[in-house]
Write an enzyme that holds these catalytic residues in place. Sequence first.
Site, PDB file in Angstrom:
ATOM      1  N   TYR A 151      39.968 -23.435 -16.677  1.00 19.39           N
ATOM      2  CA  TYR A 151      39.166 -24.300 -17.415  1.00 19.39           C
ATOM      3  C   TYR A 151      38.435 -23.474 -18.469  1.00 19.39           C
ATOM      4  O   TYR A 151      38.531 -22.409 -18.922  1.00 19.39           O
ATOM      5  CB  TYR A 151      37.889 -24.649 -16.476  1.00 19.39           C
ATOM      6  CG  TYR A 151      36.919 -23.897 -15.969  1.00 19.39           C
ATOM      7  CD1 TYR A 151      37.342 -22.583 -15.202  1.00 19.39           C
ATOM      8  CD2 TYR A 151      35.724 -23.645 -16.291  1.00 19.39           C
ATOM      9  CE1 TYR A 151      36.422 -21.463 -14.838  1.00 19.39           C
ATOM     10  CE2 TYR A 151      34.748 -22.764 -16.008  1.00 19.39           C
ATOM     11  CZ  TYR A 151      35.172 -21.667 -15.297  1.00 19.39           C
ATOM     12  OH  TYR A 151      34.361 -20.730 -14.824  1.00 19.39           O
TER      13      TYR A 151
ATOM     14  N   LYS B  27      40.505 -17.179 -17.032  1.00 22.02           N
ATOM     15  CA  LYS B  27      39.435 -18.275 -16.653  1.00 22.02           C
ATOM     16  C   LYS B  27      39.516 -19.327 -15.701  1.00 22.02           C
ATOM     17  O   LYS B  27      39.904 -20.647 -15.863  1.00 22.02           O
ATOM     18  CB  LYS B  27      38.737 -19.010 -17.787  1.00 22.02           C
ATOM     19  CG  LYS B  27      37.314 -19.508 -17.731  1.00 22.02           C
ATOM     20  CD  LYS B  27      36.457 -19.874 -18.850  1.00 22.02           C
ATOM     21  CE  LYS B  27      35.443 -20.552 -18.850  1.00 22.02           C
ATOM     22  NZ  LYS B  27      34.421 -20.012 -18.108  1.00 22.02           N
TER      23      LYS B  27
ATOM     24  N   GLU C 106      30.281  -8.042 -14.243  1.00 21.26           N
ATOM     25  CA  GLU C 106      29.700  -9.162 -14.899  1.00 21.26           C
ATOM     26  C   GLU C 106      28.762 -10.042 -14.010  1.00 21.26           C
ATOM     27  O   GLU C 106      28.790  -9.735 -12.978  1.00 21.26           O
ATOM     28  CB  GLU C 106      30.813 -10.020 -15.662  1.00 21.26           C
ATOM     29  CG  GLU C 106      31.686 -10.608 -14.808  1.00 21.26           C
ATOM     30  CD  GLU C 106      32.588 -11.423 -15.636  1.00 21.26           C
ATOM     31  OE1 GLU C 106      32.613 -11.902 -16.400  1.00 21.26           O
ATOM     32  OE2 GLU C 106      33.847 -11.493 -14.941  1.00 21.26           O
TER      33      GLU C 106
ATOM     34  N   LEU D 208      35.642 -11.737 -17.581  1.00 18.50           N
ATOM     35  CA  LEU D 208      36.025 -12.685 -18.507  1.00 18.50           C
ATOM     36  C   LEU D 208      35.590 -12.160 -19.815  1.00 18.50           C
ATOM     37  O   LEU D 208      34.440 -11.892 -20.163  1.00 18.50           O
ATOM     38  CB  LEU D 208      35.400 -13.809 -18.068  1.00 18.50           C
ATOM     39  CG  LEU D 208      35.949 -15.180 -18.833  1.00 18.50           C
ATOM     40  CD1 LEU D 208      37.268 -15.811 -18.359  1.00 18.50           C
ATOM     41  CD2 LEU D 208      34.940 -16.295 -18.779  1.00 18.50           C
TER      42      LEU D 208
HETATM   43  N1  PMP Z   1      31.925 -14.333 -16.959  1.00 18.50           N
HETATM   44  C1  PMP Z   1      32.034 -15.470 -16.353  1.00 18.50           C
HETATM   45  C2  PMP Z   1      32.556 -15.019 -14.713  1.00 18.50           C
HETATM   46  C3  PMP Z   1      31.909 -16.611 -16.461  1.00 18.50           C
HETATM   47  O1  PMP Z   1      32.222 -17.746 -15.643  1.00 18.50           O
HETATM   48  C4  PMP Z   1      31.154 -16.909 -17.831  1.00 18.50           C
HETATM   49  C5  PMP Z   1      31.029 -18.443 -18.289  1.00 18.50           C
HETATM   50  N2  PMP Z   1      31.776 -19.330 -17.977  1.00 18.50           N
HETATM   51  C6  PMP Z   1      31.066 -16.016 -18.700  1.00 18.50           C
HETATM   52  C7  PMP Z   1      31.384 -14.548 -18.346  1.00 18.50           C
HETATM   53  C8  PMP Z   1      30.604 -16.221 -20.097  1.00 18.50           C
HETATM   54  O2  PMP Z   1      31.540 -16.680 -20.964  1.00 18.50           O
HETATM   55  P1  PMP Z   1      31.144 -17.609 -22.205  1.00 18.50           P
HETATM   56  O3  PMP Z   1      30.571 -16.879 -23.150  1.00 18.50           O
HETATM   57  O4  PMP Z   1      32.509 -17.549 -22.786  1.00 18.50           O
HETATM   58  O5  PMP Z   1      30.692 -18.779 -21.684  1.00 18.50           O
END
Ligand code: PMP
Length: 284
Positions: free
Chosen positions: A33, A149, A182, A207
């Site tokens: 996603y 993701k 994270e 991620l």
């Molecule tokens: N880590 C994880 C596990 C996430 O789900 C997200 C947000 N979807 C992020 C980091 C942050 O990513 P982004 O800045 O692309 O939203």
Amino acid sequence: MTRFAHVNGRYVRQAAASVHVEDRGFQFADGVYEVCAVRDGWLVDEGPHIDRLERSLSELRIGMPVARSALGVIMRELVSRNRVADGLVYIQVTRGQARRDHGFPNPPVPPTLVVTARSLDRASFDRRAASGVKVLLTPEIRWARCDIKSVSLLPNVLAKQDAREAGCFEAWFVAPDGTITEGASSNAWLVDAAGRLRTRANSSRILPGITRAEIMSLCRQHGLTCDETPFTEEDIRTAREAFVTAATYGAMPVVQVGDHRIGDGTPGPIARRIRDLYWTTRES
Ligand code: PMP
């Protein structure tokens, strides 16, 4: 107001939108996603989000369901049909619909594409950013490919629920070596006792956040050095500042992690500056 979704080439009323019971997303979480923020009606960092979608798909050997340009048209159409000024577009692509069997369908089936858009209360994020949020620490129990993701988010769901029940906005995963990987749905940042801005380097353990990457590039432009060595609970204990980053809210100051109050318990100057810088540069 009627909400609209896009499912496999058609715009449908969201209340009536559906995928097949043997969709592999439903059966196996065999899909990926993306979430792209909408600010004043504009898609934020669209290109990097679609780049990451393509990468996640290619890691799982799923094809792009439609061309990038077509996806851009669908995203804009849903922003407009759902009258989203501030909010997000959600894209999900799965390996498609096939008789339930763990291995990939052979011959392959077309991927499933679902896109939705919804409004978010920007003022409520601004209020939370003004006071700062709390973070819960929780053991890292996820798999070894967190760089994809994937819609397989069970550990993230459980961590987020624990956080909510503890009155926290986010949970940070603590790896067996004591380092923070994270957040359940965000990247984790710290300004350590020596004043160094820190966030963990990209690897298969986290991620690669788009907001993280954009903020790193803003930091470079503004002479703020970012150190990518992982940080531990010990670093948190003595940290001056902390914040989390994600597409939906940009940078969100953190004022407590576990039992540790961060700095003086109010959002720190670097976190506030980065939050302002990020949104100001997205608006132009
Ligand atoms: N880590 C994880 C596990 C996430 O789900 C997200 C947000 N979807 C992020 C980091 C942050 O990513 P982004 O800045 O692309 O939203």
